[in-house]
Motif scaffolding. Sequence first.
Motif, PDB file in Angstrom:
ATOM      1  N   LEU A  61       0.819  -1.205   0.000  1.00 25.50           N
ATOM      2  CA  LEU A  61       0.000   0.000   0.000  1.00 25.50           C
ATOM      3  C   LEU A  61       0.859   1.264   0.000  1.00 25.50           C
ATOM      4  CD1 LEU A  61      -2.780  -1.035   2.539  1.00 25.50           C
ATOM      5  CD2 LEU A  61      -3.069  -0.709   0.074  1.00 25.50           C
ATOM      6  N   GLY A  62       1.985   1.218   0.715  1.00 28.17           N
ATOM      7  CA  GLY A  62       2.858   2.377   0.800  1.00 28.17           C
ATOM      8  C   GLY A  62       3.945   2.400  -0.252  1.00 28.17           C
ATOM      9  N   LYS A  63       3.925   1.380  -1.135  1.00 24.93           N
ATOM     10  CA  LYS A  63       4.946   1.243  -2.177  1.00 24.93           C
ATOM     11  C   LYS A  63       6.347   1.236  -1.562  1.00 24.93           C
ATOM     12  CE  LYS A  63       2.213   3.161  -5.992  1.00 24.93           C
ATOM     13  NZ  LYS A  63       0.930   3.073  -5.266  1.00 24.93           N
ATOM     14  N   LEU A  64       6.503   0.383  -0.558  1.00 25.15           N
ATOM     15  CA  LEU A  64       7.755   0.247   0.175  1.00 25.15           C
ATOM     16  C   LEU A  64       8.282  -1.174   0.025  1.00 25.15           C
ATOM     17  CD1 LEU A  64       6.471   1.978   3.434  1.00 25.15           C
ATOM     18  CD2 LEU A  64       7.910   3.044   1.683  1.00 25.15           C
ATOM     19  N   ASN A  65       9.565  -1.346   0.270  1.00 24.34           N
ATOM     20  CA  ASN A  65      10.176  -2.675   0.212  1.00 24.34           C
ATOM     21  C   ASN A  65      10.085  -3.314   1.594  1.00 24.34           C
ATOM     22  OD1 ASN A  65      12.090  -4.880   0.244  1.00 24.34           O
ATOM     23  ND2 ASN A  65      12.903  -4.055  -1.673  1.00 24.34           N
ATOM     24  N   VAL A  66       9.306  -4.376   1.714  1.00 28.32           N
ATOM     25  CA  VAL A  66       9.062  -4.985   3.015  1.00 28.32           C
ATOM     26  C   VAL A  66      10.319  -5.610   3.612  1.00 28.32           C
ATOM     27  CG1 VAL A  66       8.422  -7.306   2.196  1.00 28.32           C
ATOM     28  CG2 VAL A  66       7.363  -6.375   4.280  1.00 28.32           C
ATOM     29  N   LYS A  67      11.307  -5.903   2.778  1.00 30.45           N
ATOM     30  CA  LYS A  67      12.542  -6.535   3.269  1.00 30.45           C
ATOM     31  C   LYS A  67      13.606  -5.523   3.676  1.00 30.45           C
ATOM     32  CE  LYS A  67      12.016 -10.848   0.657  1.00 30.45           C
ATOM     33  NZ  LYS A  67      12.632 -11.757  -0.351  1.00 30.45           N
ATOM     34  N   THR A  68      13.623  -4.374   3.009  1.00 32.13           N
ATOM     35  CA  THR A  68      14.716  -3.428   3.252  1.00 32.13           C
ATOM     36  C   THR A  68      14.305  -2.130   3.933  1.00 32.13           C
ATOM     37  OG1 THR A  68      14.464  -2.430   1.044  1.00 32.13           O
ATOM     38  CG2 THR A  68      15.961  -4.316   1.241  1.00 32.13           C
ATOM     39  N   TYR A  69      13.027  -1.770   3.896  1.00 34.30           N
ATOM     40  CA  TYR A  69      12.618  -0.508   4.509  1.00 34.30           C
ATOM     41  C   TYR A  69      12.862  -0.587   6.020  1.00 34.30           C
ATOM     42  CZ  TYR A  69       9.809   3.700   5.244  1.00 34.30           C
ATOM     43  OH  TYR A  69       9.380   4.959   5.570  1.00 34.30           O
TER      44      TYR A  69
END
Length: 222
Positions: A203-211
């Motif tokens: 939803l936030g257009k984020l990387n779930v592994k690196t953010y």
Amino acid sequence: MKFNHQLDRTQDIEDIRLKVVSYIRKAEYKKAYKYLQKISPKYPKSYYIASMLATLNAEDSFVLSDKEMQRDFDKAAKKLRVLLYSIRGASPRLRGRNINEYYWFSQQHKKQYDLGMKEIANKNLGGNYPAGVGAANHAYKLKLKGQLARSKKWAAISEKCWKTFFDKVDANYHDAWFWYALSLGLQGKTEESEKAMIHSAKLGKLNVKTYPAFKKLRRMLG
């Protein structure tokens, strides 16, 4: 500083608010902050803009180290506390938002939960957001104290708030899914928590592994 609360009810400020919301929903907190900084000289008596500037500069501090985050949280809480003295006359939505942010940055999570429950009692289901955030973070504090049974109880309360929030208010806000993931993880629902994180990232257009915020969340649940 004397604010003009009627100004915050104008279409000009509403248009500004909607633009800020569009940034926040994409987790672009720094862009929102810079945008408000740029236009703030035009609206020096806007309580909304002053309040948002107090919060947005620290809004993404969750990605920083604990020491850096505490520094930014303390600054935001101090600014918000001063603004509370001028809150009379503000719209109910802005008043509730400012008080909620003060409780968040001053880390008074039980009071944040109570604020949300008061809003729910007044037929505002949006109150499930501060209630959900407050309950999840209160649960985490209890975990750190070794009070695991109470922690799980509060995490379950948070989970219930989020389910109502998704069903009745907004199912597409990345931040809500982030705290929902915390509430699930604190109950040992590891697989469900990971799925919630993945959805939050999408939803936030984020990387779930690196953010960094997701890395910190996993450490909190470790």
